[in-house]
Enzyme design. Structure first.
Site, PDB file in Angstrom:
ATOM      1  N   HIS A 212       0.600  -1.127   0.057  1.00 54.22           N
ATOM      2  CA  HIS A 212      -0.018   0.205   0.069  1.00 54.22           C
ATOM      3  C   HIS A 212       0.907   1.350  -0.018  1.00 54.22           C
ATOM      4  CE1 HIS A 212      -3.571   2.372   0.693  1.00 54.22           C
ATOM      5  NE2 HIS A 212      -3.047   2.947   1.650  1.00 54.22           N
ATOM      6  N   HIS A 227       2.836   6.136  -1.509  1.00 50.59           N
ATOM      7  CA  HIS A 227       3.542   7.083  -0.633  1.00 50.59           C
ATOM      8  C   HIS A 227       5.005   7.154  -0.611  1.00 50.59           C
ATOM      9  CE1 HIS A 227      -0.477   8.355   0.747  1.00 50.59           C
ATOM     10  NE2 HIS A 227      -0.835   7.156   1.023  1.00 50.59           N
ATOM     11  N   LYS A 270      -5.834   9.488  -8.854  1.00 54.47           N
ATOM     12  CA  LYS A 270      -5.552   9.775  -7.213  1.00 54.47           C
ATOM     13  C   LYS A 270      -5.750  11.221  -7.192  1.00 54.47           C
ATOM     14  CE  LYS A 270      -3.823   8.524  -3.277  1.00 54.47           C
ATOM     15  NZ  LYS A 270      -3.684   7.740  -2.140  1.00 54.47           N
TER      16      LYS A 270
HETATM   17  C1  LIG Z   1      -7.279  15.785  -8.521  1.00 51.29           C
HETATM   18  O1  LIG Z   1      -7.716  15.093  -9.347  1.00 51.29           O
HETATM   19  C2  LIG Z   1      -9.094  14.590  -9.306  1.00 51.29           C
HETATM   20  C3  LIG Z   1      -9.362  13.486 -10.184  1.00 51.29           C
HETATM   21  O2  LIG Z   1      -8.963  12.326  -9.683  1.00 51.29           O
HETATM   22  C4  LIG Z   1     -10.137  15.819  -9.290  1.00 51.29           C
HETATM   23  O3  LIG Z   1     -11.317  15.248  -9.136  1.00 51.29           O
HETATM   24  C5  LIG Z   1      -9.643  17.007  -8.219  1.00 51.29           C
HETATM   25  O4  LIG Z   1     -10.277  17.991  -8.131  1.00 51.29           O
HETATM   26  C6  LIG Z   1      -7.931  17.022  -8.221  1.00 51.29           C
HETATM   27  N1  LIG Z   1      -7.798  17.801  -7.133  1.00 51.29           N
HETATM   28  C7  LIG Z   1      -7.295  19.124  -7.233  1.00 51.29           C
HETATM   29  C8  LIG Z   1      -7.244  19.769  -5.826  1.00 51.29           C
HETATM   30  O5  LIG Z   1      -7.310  19.744  -8.309  1.00 51.29           O
END
Ligand SMILES: *[C@@H]1O[C@H](CO)[C@@H](O)[C@H](O)[C@H]1NC(C)=O
Ligand SMILES: *[C@@H]1O[C@H](CO)[C@@H](O)[C@H](O)[C@H]1NC(C)=O
Ligand SMILES: *[C@@H]1O[C@H](CO)[C@@H](O)[C@H](O)[C@H]1NC(C)=O
Ligand SMILES: *[C@@H]1O[C@H](CO)[C@@H](O)[C@H](O)[C@H]1NC(C)=O
Ligand SMILES: *[C@@H]1O[C@H](CO)[C@@H](O)[C@H](O)[C@H]1NC(C)=O
Ligand SMILES: *[C@@H]1O[C@H](CO)[C@@H](O)[C@H](O)[C@H]1NC(C)=O
Ligand SMILES: *[C@@H]1O[C@H](CO)[C@@H](O)[C@H](O)[C@H]1NC(C)=O
Ligand SMILES: *[C@@H]1O[C@H](CO)[C@@H](O)[C@H](O)[C@H]1NC(C)=O
Length: 331
Positions: A212, A227, A270
């Site tokens: 993980h 991580h 992610k």
């Molecule tokens: C990061 O990616 C996700 C798609 O997994 C999106 O929905 C999310 O808003 C993004 N986060 C930022 C802070 O941009």
């Protein structure tokens, strides 16, 4: 209180003192002031071994205070003679926040790791041999072949020989979490990080703490875990990972960086993942293992050269045994 001073070998900047009257163990840590390296101060850490065995909610933070954890984290950074940061090119590119949700602000990859690190450090080359031992899909049980078991044992043996892991085990032993027997230390790391547990109720052995944290898993069509910067760089190099931008970052002076990023791996998203950059696998495992025992299911506050950071670990119980469900550095 009378003290009997025992120096337990050539651990840099650390001496152990044992109280002979009570069961309280006193560890003396030599701390260095990094703005003024000639200024060295002894700080005393008191650990009551009986407290950690008591089944009450206060046990963990009674055993060791936040201030003491910070001193220990500094000592672990000092103990780790490896520093790979200068051999990694970190290309942060676009910053992500609520104004650019879902956008890809990073055309290039985040990490370019000098192949010398990957090919010359025995612990890292051994860690990379473990990458194909796991089934990423957490809906499928894991199988461990004899060869995979051998690779895993080789890796654990190597990290247990490092001074950073030895110091961690010394502290855990003095806090009553393990004995002073190296075989028990090996078993502790193997069980906690490498034995399989289920992430789905109907299965038995889908995941391990190592898989993980130091690799990644898939759950419900999403990436979970991931991580570790060496794994991140590895999947980027194989064009499996699309880095989209950073959410926050901090420099632990010239020792390491900590970053929180957004990405997709093999087309699966992610939203956030945070990790150290430039640290050795043994230092990461030492810090996580320490926090797992001292601050399970909570934030564990640490410092490196005066810069604060924290580590979050969660434990999971299966068959009456505790496993690392996750562990990561936080911003
Ligand atoms: C990061 O990616 C996700 C798609 O997994 C999106 O929905 C999310 O808003 C993004 N986060 C930022 C802070 O941009
Ligand atoms: C470290 O050294 C600097 C410069 O001498 C001093 O200003 C600072 O107070 C010291 N910090 C600690 C924690 O002693
Ligand atoms: C100690 O533990 C108690 C109960 O779990 C918690 O409320 C408290 O915030 C903790 N204190 C510290 C310093 O972590
Ligand atoms: C996002 O970051 C940009 C650049 O730093 C800033 O101008 C903008 O106000 C931020 N938006 C939000 C919603 O925080
Ligand atoms: C992944 O996130 C992007 C936005 O960053 C979105 O367009 C896409 O649909 C998401 N993919 C999945 C499989 O959820
Ligand atoms: C994971 O395995 C399950 C069960 O075999 C399957 O239904 C699912 O599609 C797999 N997920 C991925 C991303 O391959
Ligand atoms: C999980 O283990 C239990 C006990 O050994 C067994 O009864 C069960 O069939 C196993 N389940 C799966 C999906 O393998
Ligand atoms: C942490 O939380 C998990 C899940 O809630 C629980 O099973 C485990 O016992 C907790 N660990 C500790 C040390 O409290």
């Amino acid at each position: 209180m009378r003290f009997l001073t025992v120096i337990v070998g050539a651990i840099f900047g650390v001496t152990f003192c044992k109280s002979s009257q009570h069961d309280v163990i006193v560890i003396q840590l030599l701390t260095v002031n990094y703005t003024n390296p000639c200024q060295r101060t002894f700080i005393t850490v008191h650990i009551d071994p009986t407290l950690s065995k008591r089944n009450n909610k206060k046990k963990y933070n009674d055993t060791i205070t936040n201030a003491e954890l910070k001193i220990i984290s500094q000592s672990l950074f000092d103990e780790d003679k490896k520093n790979f940061l200068s051999l990694v090119n970190v290309n942060y590119q676009g910053f992500l926040n609520a104004s650019n949700i879902g956008e890809d602000q990073a055309p290039e990859s985040l990490l370019q790791i000098d192949t010398n690190i990957l090919n010359n450090d025995p612990i890292i080359t051994n860690m990379k041999r473990l990458y194909d031992n796991f089934e990423m899909n957490s809906s499928i049980d894991e199988i461990k072949t004899d060869e995979e078991e051998m690779e895993e044992n080789d890796f654990i043996k190597l990290i247990m020989e490092t001074s950073v892991m030895k110091l961690t085990m010394e502290i855990l032993a003095k806090a009553g979490f393990t004995s002073s027997d190296p075989h028990h230390h090996f078993k502790l790391i193997k069980t906690l990080w490498f034995d399989f547990y289920p992430r789905h109720r109907k299965l038995n052995r889908t995941s391990s703490g190592f898989e993980h944290v130091f690799l990644s898993e898939i759950k419900k069509g999403k990436i979970i875990g991931l991580h570790n910067w060496i794994y991140f760089g590895n999947v980027e190099r194989h064009n499996q990972l699309n880095y989209k931008g950073w959410l926050s970052k901090v420099k632990l002076r010239d020792r390491a960086q900590v970053v929180k990023v957004n990405f997709s791996l093999n087309g699966l998203n992610k939203t956030v993942s945070s990790f150290f950059i430039g640290t050795s696998p043994e230092l990461e495992m030492a810090l996580y293992t320490l926090c797992f025992h001292m601050r399970p299911n909570r934030s564990c506050r640490m410092t490196c050269d005066g810069i604060p950071f924290s580590i979050t670990t969660y434990s999971l119980t299966h068959d009456n045994r505790k496993f690392v469900a996750t562990a990561y550095v936080n911003l």
